[in-house]
Design an enzyme around this catalytic site. Structure first.
Site, short mmCIF file in Angstrom:
data_model
loop_
_atom_site.label_atom_id
_atom_site.label_comp_id
_atom_site.label_asym_id
_atom_site.label_seq_id
_atom_site.Cartn_x
_atom_site.Cartn_y
_atom_site.Cartn_z
N CYS A 155 0.57 -1.40 0.01
CA CYS A 155 0.48 -0.08 -0.05
C CYS A 155 0.76 0.98 0.19
CB CYS A 155 -0.69 -0.61 1.28
SG CYS A 155 -2.00 1.52 2.03
N CYS A 158 0.34 3.75 3.00
CA CYS A 158 1.07 2.96 4.26
C CYS A 158 2.45 2.84 4.35
CB CYS A 158 0.33 1.08 4.81
SG CYS A 158 -0.75 0.99 4.29
#
Length: 226
Positions: A155, A158
């Site tokens: 991600c 992230c």
């Protein structure tokens, strides 16, 4: 060597002409090992979990909200090596990225299909692991300050959040970290209402006191534990 197609794409920013660039599987495999390269998988999360290229980040091109939210965390000045299953989605995504200021976007010609045909290995194939249970989650967040990080290695936001969490946890050693894998622990995510990645939830003695979906700053996190 790059395969330059006849049709060039005119970037919206500054009128710079940038040709569509594709590489075969062998060259692509070699080039993604370079330092600073961003590997970008624009298939669905389900497709990604059947096997992906090394160190690939993921955003579903067909889900415009997800794609637009994640692509903004890529570095426009660093090369992006992009792929999908057969090349259609990655071609459209690459065109959009070139038109929106990404300096170098290289497509994997014919996608994962070509990668497999070249005999190149995929990561994450058949890597099933048990989900985190709600019982284990509740026990892990029951005492003291606990910060839940719902995220995933693939991600982009992230990845952006990682150094922020490292700094925060170093400065606030009374806070424990509870990791929830956004690609695996779907039952826990549903129960705690984590609808996007990353989602941060702060608990004190088992009670939720703060939550944010998206990338938080160290200052926001510090204010939440006061």
């Amino acid at each position: 060597m790059y395969r330059f197609l006849v049709t060039a794409l005119l970037l919206c920013t500054g009128g710079v002409l940038q040709a569509q660039q594709q590489e075969g599987a062998a060259a692509f495999s070699k080039d993604i090992r370079q330092p600073g390269v961003q590997v970008f998988d624009v298939r669905t999360a389900e497709e990604y979990n059947t096997g992906h290229l090394p160190n690939a980040l993921q955003a579903d091109y067909t889900n415009k909200t997800e794609f637009n939210d994640r692509v903004k965390y890529l570095d426009k000045q660093k090369p992006v090596y992009i792929y999908c299953l057969s090349g259609g989605r990655s071609s459209k995504a690459a065109q959009w990225m070139r038109e929106n200021g990404f300096s170098k976007v290289i497509e994997l010609e014919n996608g994962v299909n070509a990668w497999k045909q070249a005999g190149l290995p995929l990561e994450g194939v058949n890597e099933k692991k048990p989900q985190l249970t709600m019982d284990a989650y509740n026990k892990g967040t029951a005492k003291g300050w606990v910060l839940t990080d719902v995220g995933a290695a693939w991600c982009p936001p992230c990845k952006q959040l990682e150094p922020v969490l490292t700094q925060f946890l170093k400065q606030h050693q009374q806070v424990k970290l509870m990791k929830v894998d956004g690609g695996n622990d779907t039952d826990v995510m549903k129960t705690i209402g984590a609808k996007g990645l990353p989602t941060l939830i702060l608990y004190k003695d088992g009670k939720e006191v703060w939550r944010k979906q998206g990338v938080a700053t160290a200052e926001e996190l510090a204010a939440a534990v006061k």
